[in-house]
Design an enzyme around this catalytic site. Structure first.
Site, PDB file in Angstrom:
ATOM      1  N   THR A 205       0.839  -1.188   0.000  1.00 25.23           N
ATOM      2  CA  THR A 205       0.000   0.000   0.000  1.00 25.23           C
ATOM      3  C   THR A 205       0.876   1.241   0.000  1.00 25.23           C
ATOM      4  O   THR A 205       1.858   1.320   0.734  1.00 25.23           O
ATOM      5  CB  THR A 205      -0.933   0.036   1.230  1.00 25.23           C
ATOM      6  OG1 THR A 205      -1.910  -1.009   1.104  1.00 25.23           O
ATOM      7  CG2 THR A 205      -1.671   1.364   1.338  1.00 25.23           C
TER       8      THR A 205
ATOM      9  N   PHE B 292       1.015   5.125   0.857  1.00 27.07           N
ATOM     10  CA  PHE B 292       0.383   6.171   1.659  1.00 27.07           C
ATOM     11  C   PHE B 292       0.951   7.527   1.256  1.00 27.07           C
ATOM     12  O   PHE B 292       2.107   7.626   0.835  1.00 27.07           O
ATOM     13  CB  PHE B 292       0.674   5.970   3.150  1.00 27.07           C
ATOM     14  CG  PHE B 292       0.072   4.730   3.749  1.00 27.07           C
ATOM     15  CD1 PHE B 292      -1.127   4.775   4.444  1.00 27.07           C
ATOM     16  CD2 PHE B 292       0.716   3.504   3.641  1.00 27.07           C
ATOM     17  CE1 PHE B 292      -1.676   3.632   5.007  1.00 27.07           C
ATOM     18  CE2 PHE B 292       0.181   2.356   4.201  1.00 27.07           C
ATOM     19  CZ  PHE B 292      -1.022   2.420   4.881  1.00 27.07           C
TER      20      PHE B 292
END
Length: 284
Positions: free
Chosen positions: A175, A177
């Protein structure tokens, strides 16, 4: 970065992946949990937090759609990025076995990233607001038929037992961010090979081949565009906004020329931030 209260906001409960990202990147700051992305944005805008750690995309689940709508409308700036490998643990109340599980609770993206184990065992997936919140729900419910998919930290925080480790469908589950702040914080280059990422949104003018013409300046100026996405705005199929990442500093001569050309063929251009590339970006 200007820091006043040393807090960093994130969406979810303590123990969520966003909480872990906060602790990894800013171990000196106090994580501030928020129920929604909107609340995390607002916490920074009103000064309750100095920064926000917001997931923007995942290698398996794709973009976090809400963020692409919230970012352009907010007054915040991207001042950094963080790439985090995502690992999900199957956790239950102490002493519970796999045979007792009937439902598995987690965030919709987590359930989508762990389809294999859920399907193989015939469990019912149940969507929760976030991964750590699912772990907290299982702990508070006392229901032995419930399990949660959440980060390891959540098991420690809520007294659950991990009975299956790293159950995500793919090891290449990462992921990305973005770190948001009230003030711009454009970094200076430390070295010629220091990679700066610039993120912006734009709406092209309603003329033939507008997108092709708007983006031509990046090609002719030798700029690497690492991301270009489109999405509808205002509930209209013909109103499209584009989100882009490029490798380059806004002060670079070639970037300035490309942005000038973009503005000529666009109704609206807004730079969301310029920030140093995370090391994992360069190795993926």
């Amino acid at each position: 970065m200007i820091q006043k209260n040393n807090r960093i906001a994130f969406q979810g409960e303590f123990g969520a992946n966003s909480d872990m990202a906060c602790r990894d990147m800013f171990p000196q700051m106090e994580p501030l949990p928020c129920q929604t992305f909107e609340e995390a944005f607002l916490a920074v805008e009103n000064g309750e937090a100095d920064l926000a750690m917001i997931p923007i995309e995942n290698t398996l689940a794709g973009r976090v759609a809400d963020i692409h709508h919230l970012l352009p409308e907010s007054r915040l700036h991207i001042v950094g990025e963080y790439f985090m490998p995502i690992r999900f643990q199957l956790m239950v109340l102490p002493g519970v076995t796999k045979d007792e599980i009937r439902t598995v609770h987690s965030h919709i993206h987590a359930l989508g990233q762990c389809r294999r184990i859920v399907r193989m065992n015939g469990w019912k997936p149940v969507i929760a607001g976030d991964t750590a919140g699912a772990a907290k729900l299982v702990a508070e419910s006392g229901d032995r038929s419930m399990a949660a998919l959440a980060p390891r930290l959540a098991a420690d925080l809520y007294g659950l037992e991990i009975i299956a480790e790293n159950v995500e469908d793919s090891e290449s589950n990462v992921t990305r961010f973005v770190v948001l702040a009230r003030e711009e914080d454009v970094p200076a280059r430390k070295a010629p090979d220091d990679v700066i990422v610039t993120t912006f949104v734009f709406n092209v003018r309603n003329i033939p081949a507008a997108l092709y013409k708007a983006l031509g300046g990046f090609a002719t100026n030798g700029i690497n565009m690492t991301k270009l996405e489109s999405y509808q705005i205002g509930g209209k199929f013909f109103a499209t906004q584009f989100y882009a990442d490029i490798e380059g500093h806004p002060d670079d001569a070639n970037v300035r020329r490309a942005l000038e050309e973009l503005r000529f063929f666009s109704e609206k251009v807004r730079i969301l931030g310029a920030y140093r590339a995370h090391p994992m970006r360069l190795n993926m």
